[in-house]
Design a protein around this motif. Sequence first.
Motif, PDB file in Angstrom:
ATOM      1  N   ARG A   1       0.834  -1.204   0.000  1.00 34.75           N
ATOM      2  CA  ARG A   1       0.000   0.000   0.000  1.00 34.75           C
ATOM      3  C   ARG A   1       0.870   1.255   0.000  1.00 34.75           C
ATOM      4  O   ARG A   1       2.044   1.219   0.376  1.00 34.75           O
ATOM      5  CB  ARG A   1      -0.938   0.012   1.211  1.00 34.75           C
ATOM      6  N   GLU A   2       0.268   2.357  -0.398  1.00 29.68           N
ATOM      7  CA  GLU A   2       0.958   3.635  -0.361  1.00 29.68           C
ATOM      8  C   GLU A   2       1.166   4.074   1.087  1.00 29.68           C
ATOM      9  O   GLU A   2       0.310   3.852   1.936  1.00 29.68           O
ATOM     10  CB  GLU A   2       0.138   4.698  -1.104  1.00 29.68           C
ATOM     11  N   ASP A   3       2.280   4.690   1.364  1.00 28.85           N
ATOM     12  CA  ASP A   3       2.553   5.263   2.680  1.00 28.85           C
ATOM     13  C   ASP A   3       2.320   4.231   3.789  1.00 28.85           C
ATOM     14  O   ASP A   3       1.460   4.397   4.647  1.00 28.85           O
ATOM     15  CB  ASP A   3       1.675   6.499   2.911  1.00 28.85           C
ATOM     16  N   GLU A   4       3.114   3.165   3.752  1.00 30.52           N
ATOM     17  CA  GLU A   4       2.946   2.093   4.738  1.00 30.52           C
ATOM     18  C   GLU A   4       3.219   2.555   6.163  1.00 30.52           C
ATOM     19  O   GLU A   4       2.859   1.871   7.119  1.00 30.52           O
ATOM     20  CB  GLU A   4       3.863   0.915   4.390  1.00 30.52           C
ATOM     21  N   ALA A   5       3.828   3.713   6.317  1.00 34.85           N
ATOM     22  CA  ALA A   5       4.107   4.211   7.662  1.00 34.85           C
ATOM     23  C   ALA A   5       2.865   4.773   8.343  1.00 34.85           C
ATOM     24  O   ALA A   5       2.870   4.984   9.564  1.00 34.85           O
ATOM     25  CB  ALA A   5       5.184   5.299   7.601  1.00 34.85           C
ATOM     26  N   THR A   6       1.790   4.971   7.589  1.00 35.36           N
ATOM     27  CA  THR A   6       0.573   5.570   8.151  1.00 35.36           C
ATOM     28  C   THR A   6      -0.438   4.487   8.508  1.00 35.36           C
ATOM     29  O   THR A   6      -0.908   3.760   7.627  1.00 35.36           O
ATOM     30  CB  THR A   6      -0.073   6.545   7.149  1.00 35.36           C
ATOM     31  N   PRO A   7      -0.811   4.352   9.791  1.00 28.82           N
ATOM     32  CA  PRO A   7      -1.856   3.388  10.162  1.00 28.82           C
ATOM     33  C   PRO A   7      -3.207   3.832   9.607  1.00 28.82           C
ATOM     34  O   PRO A   7      -3.495   5.032   9.542  1.00 28.82           O
ATOM     35  CB  PRO A   7      -1.850   3.421  11.695  1.00 28.82           C
ATOM     36  N   ARG A   8      -4.045   2.868   9.221  1.00 27.79           N
ATOM     37  CA  ARG A   8      -5.354   3.200   8.666  1.00 27.79           C
ATOM     38  C   ARG A   8      -6.385   2.152   9.057  1.00 27.79           C
ATOM     39  O   ARG A   8      -6.067   0.978   9.242  1.00 27.79           O
ATOM     40  CB  ARG A   8      -5.304   3.261   7.132  1.00 27.79           C
ATOM     41  N   TRP A   9      -7.628   2.608   9.142  1.00 31.22           N
ATOM     42  CA  TRP A   9      -8.766   1.702   9.208  1.00 31.22           C
ATOM     43  C   TRP A   9      -9.172   1.351   7.779  1.00 31.22           C
ATOM     44  O   TRP A   9      -9.127   2.208   6.892  1.00 31.22           O
ATOM     45  CB  TRP A   9      -9.943   2.333   9.942  1.00 31.22           C
ATOM     46  N   VAL A  10      -9.551   0.117   7.566  1.00 27.63           N
ATOM     47  CA  VAL A  10      -9.947  -0.344   6.238  1.00 27.63           C
ATOM     48  C   VAL A  10     -11.376  -0.860   6.305  1.00 27.63           C
ATOM     49  O   VAL A  10     -11.714  -1.668   7.184  1.00 27.63           O
ATOM     50  CB  VAL A  10      -9.007  -1.467   5.736  1.00 27.63           C
TER      51      VAL A  10
ATOM     52  N   PHE B   1       1.711 -10.967 -12.962  1.00 25.32           N
ATOM     53  CA  PHE B   1       2.220  -9.684 -12.501  1.00 25.32           C
ATOM     54  C   PHE B   1       2.869  -9.866 -11.128  1.00 25.32           C
ATOM     55  O   PHE B   1       2.592 -10.843 -10.431  1.00 25.32           O
ATOM     56  CB  PHE B   1       1.087  -8.654 -12.414  1.00 25.32           C
ATOM     57  N   PRO B   2       3.692  -8.914 -10.710  1.00 30.78           N
ATOM     58  CA  PRO B   2       4.291  -9.000  -9.371  1.00 30.78           C
ATOM     59  C   PRO B   2       3.215  -8.980  -8.288  1.00 30.78           C
ATOM     60  O   PRO B   2       2.131  -8.407  -8.472  1.00 30.78           O
ATOM     61  CB  PRO B   2       5.179  -7.753  -9.289  1.00 30.78           C
ATOM     62  N   ASP B   3       3.499  -9.603  -7.168  1.00 36.65           N
ATOM     63  CA  ASP B   3       2.583  -9.584  -6.030  1.00 36.65           C
ATOM     64  C   ASP B   3       2.312  -8.139  -5.610  1.00 36.65           C
ATOM     65  O   ASP B   3       3.224  -7.312  -5.581  1.00 36.65           O
ATOM     66  CB  ASP B   3       3.206 -10.369  -4.867  1.00 36.65           C
ATOM     67  N   HIS B   4       1.051  -7.835  -5.315  1.00 40.73           N
ATOM     68  CA  HIS B   4       0.605  -6.491  -4.906  1.00 40.73           C
ATOM     69  C   HIS B   4       0.802  -5.458  -6.023  1.00 40.73           C
ATOM     70  O   HIS B   4       0.985  -4.271  -5.749  1.00 40.73           O
ATOM     71  CB  HIS B   4       1.342  -6.020  -3.642  1.00 40.73           C
ATOM     72  N   HIS B   5       0.750  -5.883  -7.263  1.00 41.66           N
ATOM     73  CA  HIS B   5       0.966  -4.976  -8.387  1.00 41.66           C
ATOM     74  C   HIS B   5      -0.077  -3.865  -8.414  1.00 41.66           C
ATOM     75  O   HIS B   5      -1.268  -4.094  -8.191  1.00 41.66           O
ATOM     76  CB  HIS B   5       0.906  -5.762  -9.701  1.00 41.66           C
ATOM     77  N   ALA B   6       0.360  -2.639  -8.676  1.00 44.02           N
ATOM     78  CA  ALA B   6      -0.544  -1.496  -8.829  1.00 44.02           C
ATOM     79  C   ALA B   6      -0.929  -1.398 -10.301  1.00 44.02           C
ATOM     80  O   ALA B   6      -0.147  -0.905 -11.130  1.00 44.02           O
ATOM     81  CB  ALA B   6       0.138  -0.216  -8.356  1.00 44.02           C
TER      82      ALA B   6
ATOM     83  N   GLN C   1      -4.357   2.765  -0.756  1.00 45.22           N
ATOM     84  CA  GLN C   1      -4.051   3.180   0.607  1.00 45.22           C
ATOM     85  C   GLN C   1      -4.249   2.045   1.609  1.00 45.22           C
ATOM     86  O   GLN C   1      -3.538   1.972   2.607  1.00 45.22           O
ATOM     87  CB  GLN C   1      -4.928   4.366   0.998  1.00 45.22           C
ATOM     88  N   ALA C   2      -5.205   1.166   1.337  1.00 48.79           N
ATOM     89  CA  ALA C   2      -5.532   0.098   2.281  1.00 48.79           C
ATOM     90  C   ALA C   2      -4.667  -1.139   2.106  1.00 48.79           C
ATOM     91  O   ALA C   2      -4.381  -1.849   3.069  1.00 48.79           O
ATOM     92  CB  ALA C   2      -7.004  -0.283   2.132  1.00 48.79           C
ATOM     93  N   GLY C   3      -4.236  -1.404   0.861  1.00 46.57           N
ATOM     94  CA  GLY C   3      -3.591  -2.673   0.561  1.00 46.57           C
ATOM     95  C   GLY C   3      -4.626  -3.635   0.017  1.00 46.57           C
ATOM     96  O   GLY C   3      -5.777  -3.649   0.461  1.00 46.57           O
ATOM     97  N   ASP C   4      -4.236  -4.463  -0.955  1.00 45.08           N
ATOM     98  CA  ASP C   4      -5.212  -5.328  -1.611  1.00 45.08           C
ATOM     99  C   ASP C   4      -5.791  -6.401  -0.693  1.00 45.08           C
ATOM    100  O   ASP C   4      -7.007  -6.620  -0.650  1.00 45.08           O
ATOM    101  CB  ASP C   4      -4.623  -5.958  -2.872  1.00 45.08           C
ATOM    102  N   GLU C   5      -4.923  -7.075   0.096  1.00 48.96           N
ATOM    103  CA  GLU C   5      -5.422  -8.145   0.962  1.00 48.96           C
ATOM    104  C   GLU C   5      -6.303  -7.618   2.099  1.00 48.96           C
ATOM    105  O   GLU C   5      -7.380  -8.176   2.356  1.00 48.96           O
ATOM    106  CB  GLU C   5      -4.244  -8.970   1.496  1.00 48.96           C
ATOM    107  N   PRO C   6      -5.907  -6.548   2.815  1.00 49.50           N
ATOM    108  CA  PRO C   6      -6.810  -6.008   3.838  1.00 49.50           C
ATOM    109  C   PRO C   6      -8.164  -5.576   3.275  1.00 49.50           C
ATOM    110  O   PRO C   6      -9.201  -5.794   3.905  1.00 49.50           O
ATOM    111  CB  PRO C   6      -6.030  -4.819   4.399  1.00 49.50           C
TER     112      PRO C   6
END
Length: 338
Positions: A95-104, A276-281, A112-117
Amino acid sequence: MTRRRLPQTPAYWYDGSMPPWPARMLSALYASVTALRRKAYGRGWLRSRPAGAPVIVVGNITAGGTGKTPLVIALVERLRAQGWTPGVASRGHGREDEATPRWVDAGSNAAQAGDEPLLIARGTGAKVRVDRDRVAAARALVAAGCNVIVCDDGLQHYRLARDIEIEVQDARRRYGNGRLLPAGPLREPVERAADCDFRVLNLGTTSEGEVQREAGFGEWPMRLQVGAAQPLLGGRPQPLSAFAGQRVHAVAGIGDPERFFSMLREAGIAVVPHAFPDHHAYQAADFDFGSKLPILMTEKDAVKCAGLVDAMAFMVPVQARLPEAFWIALLDRLPARP
């Protein structure tokens, strides 16, 4: 047509060839660091932090996908059926900006959330928290009302105390050449698996009879039940058999794309594979295949592609199926429900 980057899994991890000497040297260094870290937690030099509720970690000791996400979704659903209020903690790789915690939640942006979450949030409706600090993620979920935490990945995140560990292993690739990164696929030595409370073997979409034959001693068989193909832009679902005998573009940006392609071939579908690569955008240009055929993709890819494809694109959902004895044994390990 655009040129595509394929997943960079070294061939020597699985084909039996000797890894190059730089990889073997780095693997020895990695082994020393990993052993020292485990020893530090084992002897109390570093301390694991409690979440304030029971924690179940679903992970693997190999790099790459093994089928954790379908199991996490099934686990959340079973816990809820037993009266628990589960929440899911994840790092949210890619996900973008992995340093930022987020609710999904179901309406979150995949970038922003990540594909798996995001897939877990949509599939379960449970609270999902992404954070590089899984202790902080778990505690945020407890503060939000969850009374059991499912940690998606994080078997090596020893800072988070856990009550149950579940190792998921791919039946086709197993542990590869048995070497540690980067000479092999292992994040930790094979012996680490023996410390896990449950060892789940992902047998893919095999039949029930094959499940019973292939799962070894101490392993719980998991098979994936394939659902009807869902049009990404809305419409009537199509059984996978509707594509039998046809050529399709198969899209997979997961840890092991071949697993998805093989599943489609077993259904009698003529696959034109696009790995494609894992987690590909994804971008719209990624779907410029040069021929107008139906597109079949994984659920994990589909959460990122709805605005990039046409009406001929479908996602193929799967559900994890495990023996009832597995669920009984797992629930028996948890404390009495609050």
